[in-house]
Design a protein around this motif. Structure first.
Motif, mmCIF file in Angstrom:
data_model
loop_
_atom_site.group_PDB
_atom_site.id
_atom_site.type_symbol
_atom_site.label_atom_id
_atom_site.label_comp_id
_atom_site.label_asym_id
_atom_site.label_seq_id
_atom_site.Cartn_x
_atom_site.Cartn_y
_atom_site.Cartn_z
ATOM 1 N N LYS A 3 0.788 -1.157 0.015
ATOM 2 C CA LYS A 3 0.169 0.016 -0.299
ATOM 3 C C LYS A 3 0.910 1.198 -0.069
ATOM 4 O O LYS A 3 0.718 2.077 -0.598
ATOM 5 C CB LYS A 3 -0.826 -0.073 1.154
ATOM 6 C CG LYS A 3 -1.785 1.060 1.228
ATOM 7 C CD LYS A 3 -3.045 0.770 0.541
ATOM 8 C CE LYS A 3 -4.113 1.938 1.031
ATOM 9 N NZ LYS A 3 -4.978 2.186 -0.275
ATOM 10 N N GLY A 4 1.890 1.133 0.630
ATOM 11 C CA GLY A 4 2.935 2.305 0.651
ATOM 12 C C GLY A 4 3.598 2.704 -0.656
ATOM 13 O O GLY A 4 3.681 3.716 -0.863
ATOM 14 N N ILE A 5 3.966 1.351 -1.178
ATOM 15 C CA ILE A 5 4.419 1.482 -2.531
ATOM 16 C C ILE A 5 3.606 2.097 -3.696
ATOM 17 O O ILE A 5 4.023 2.825 -4.153
ATOM 18 C CB ILE A 5 5.155 0.259 -3.021
ATOM 19 C CG1 ILE A 5 6.213 -0.268 -2.116
ATOM 20 C CG2 ILE A 5 5.626 0.400 -4.277
ATOM 21 C CD1 ILE A 5 6.521 -1.700 -2.208
ATOM 22 N N LEU A 28 10.833 4.051 1.510
ATOM 23 C CA LEU A 28 9.645 3.685 2.359
ATOM 24 C C LEU A 28 10.167 3.249 3.551
ATOM 25 O O LEU A 28 10.869 1.949 3.699
ATOM 26 C CB LEU A 28 8.864 2.590 1.696
ATOM 27 C CG LEU A 28 7.725 2.120 2.683
ATOM 28 C CD1 LEU A 28 6.791 3.287 2.715
ATOM 29 C CD2 LEU A 28 7.068 0.972 1.577
ATOM 30 N N PHE A 29 10.237 3.947 4.747
ATOM 31 C CA PHE A 29 10.903 3.848 6.275
ATOM 32 C C PHE A 29 9.934 2.617 6.759
ATOM 33 O O PHE A 29 8.700 2.644 6.620
ATOM 34 C CB PHE A 29 10.952 5.088 6.863
ATOM 35 C CG PHE A 29 11.968 5.878 6.477
ATOM 36 C CD1 PHE A 29 13.369 5.740 6.659
ATOM 37 C CD2 PHE A 29 11.468 7.097 5.656
ATOM 38 C CE1 PHE A 29 14.168 6.754 6.253
ATOM 39 C CE2 PHE A 29 12.254 7.820 5.141
ATOM 40 C CZ PHE A 29 13.582 7.711 5.369
ATOM 41 N N CYS A 30 10.892 1.691 7.449
ATOM 42 C CA CYS A 30 10.060 0.455 7.966
ATOM 43 C C CYS A 30 10.876 0.049 9.172
ATOM 44 O O CYS A 30 12.018 0.305 9.272
ATOM 45 C CB CYS A 30 9.939 -0.680 6.951
ATOM 46 S SG CYS A 30 9.116 -2.052 7.416
ATOM 47 N N ASP A 31 9.877 0.039 10.199
ATOM 48 C CA ASP A 31 10.559 -0.538 11.623
ATOM 49 C C ASP A 31 10.251 -2.085 11.828
ATOM 50 O O ASP A 31 10.378 -2.632 12.858
ATOM 51 C CB ASP A 31 9.925 0.313 12.784
ATOM 52 C CG ASP A 31 8.452 0.140 12.857
ATOM 53 O OD1 ASP A 31 8.002 -0.645 12.044
ATOM 54 O OD2 ASP A 31 7.818 0.318 13.742
ATOM 55 N N PHE A 69 14.016 0.268 0.913
ATOM 56 C CA PHE A 69 13.538 0.243 2.380
ATOM 57 C C PHE A 69 14.593 0.235 3.469
ATOM 58 O O PHE A 69 14.893 -0.617 4.295
ATOM 59 C CB PHE A 69 12.833 -1.223 2.726
ATOM 60 C CG PHE A 69 11.751 -1.367 1.788
ATOM 61 C CD1 PHE A 69 10.536 -0.882 1.739
ATOM 62 C CD2 PHE A 69 11.947 -2.474 1.022
ATOM 63 C CE1 PHE A 69 9.589 -1.250 1.052
ATOM 64 C CE2 PHE A 69 10.944 -2.893 0.094
ATOM 65 C CZ PHE A 69 9.763 -2.154 0.240
ATOM 66 N N PRO A 70 14.973 1.838 3.900
ATOM 67 C CA PRO A 70 15.476 1.951 5.184
ATOM 68 C C PRO A 70 15.033 1.582 6.286
ATOM 69 O O PRO A 70 13.828 1.710 6.658
ATOM 70 C CB PRO A 70 16.216 3.354 5.023
ATOM 71 C CG PRO A 70 15.170 4.047 3.991
ATOM 72 C CD PRO A 70 14.341 2.872 3.296
ATOM 73 N N PHE A 71 15.937 0.870 7.370
ATOM 74 C CA PHE A 71 15.445 0.606 8.730
ATOM 75 C C PHE A 71 15.237 1.643 9.600
ATOM 76 O O PHE A 71 16.146 2.613 9.451
ATOM 77 C CB PHE A 71 15.981 -0.547 9.159
ATOM 78 C CG PHE A 71 15.638 -0.719 10.723
ATOM 79 C CD1 PHE A 71 14.444 -1.614 10.912
ATOM 80 C CD2 PHE A 71 16.344 -0.394 11.620
ATOM 81 C CE1 PHE A 71 14.005 -1.823 12.106
ATOM 82 C CE2 PHE A 71 16.059 -0.916 13.071
ATOM 83 C CZ PHE A 71 14.903 -1.508 13.310
ATOM 84 N N VAL A 72 14.487 2.001 10.376
ATOM 85 C CA VAL A 72 14.058 3.234 11.370
ATOM 86 C C VAL A 72 13.821 2.512 12.609
ATOM 87 O O VAL A 72 12.865 1.604 12.415
ATOM 88 C CB VAL A 72 13.165 4.206 10.766
ATOM 89 C CG1 VAL A 72 11.808 3.648 10.613
ATOM 90 C CG2 VAL A 72 13.130 5.406 11.583
#
Length: 107
Positions: A3-5, A28-31, A69-72
């Motif tokens: 959905k984010g993409i 799209l930052f993802c935790d 997808f950088p990790f946050v």
């Protein structure tokens, strides 16, 4: 993530129609480290049976260098204040990070 993409691609197309030329890869930052790992390696069949169609779409966009997808860390995820139950400390720190002022503070 799918959905984010889709939202990011829509925003990119909108900005392109408005005259902005976007050439960099979208973030799209993802935790969730597991979700990032599955996105990069969709061969984990036992954990992802119900999301196979989404996996292929995500993998396609990763390989085409449309997104990354950088990790946050969860503590740094500012959107959580709007979408999840969060700790008292995180709740009081988030408005400052978002630039939201205290409407009750004396002027």
């Amino acid at each position: 993530m799918t959905k984010g993409i889709c939202e990011l691609i829509w925003l990119k197309r909108l900005l392109t129609k408005l005259g902005y030329r976007l050439t960099s890869v979208m973030n799209l930052f993802c935790d969730n480290k597991a979700a990032i790992t599955i996105a990069h390696n969709p061969v984990q069949h036992d954990r992802t049976r119900h999301v196979e169609v989404d996996q292929h779409y995500i993998k396609q966009k990763l390989e085409a260098k449309v997104i990354q997808f950088p990790f946050v860390k969860s503590d740094d995820q500012l959107a959580d204040i709007l979408t999840k139950a969060i700790s008292n400390r995180t709740f009081h720190n988030s408005p400052d990070q978002l630039g939201i002022g205290n409407i009750y503070a004396p002027t």
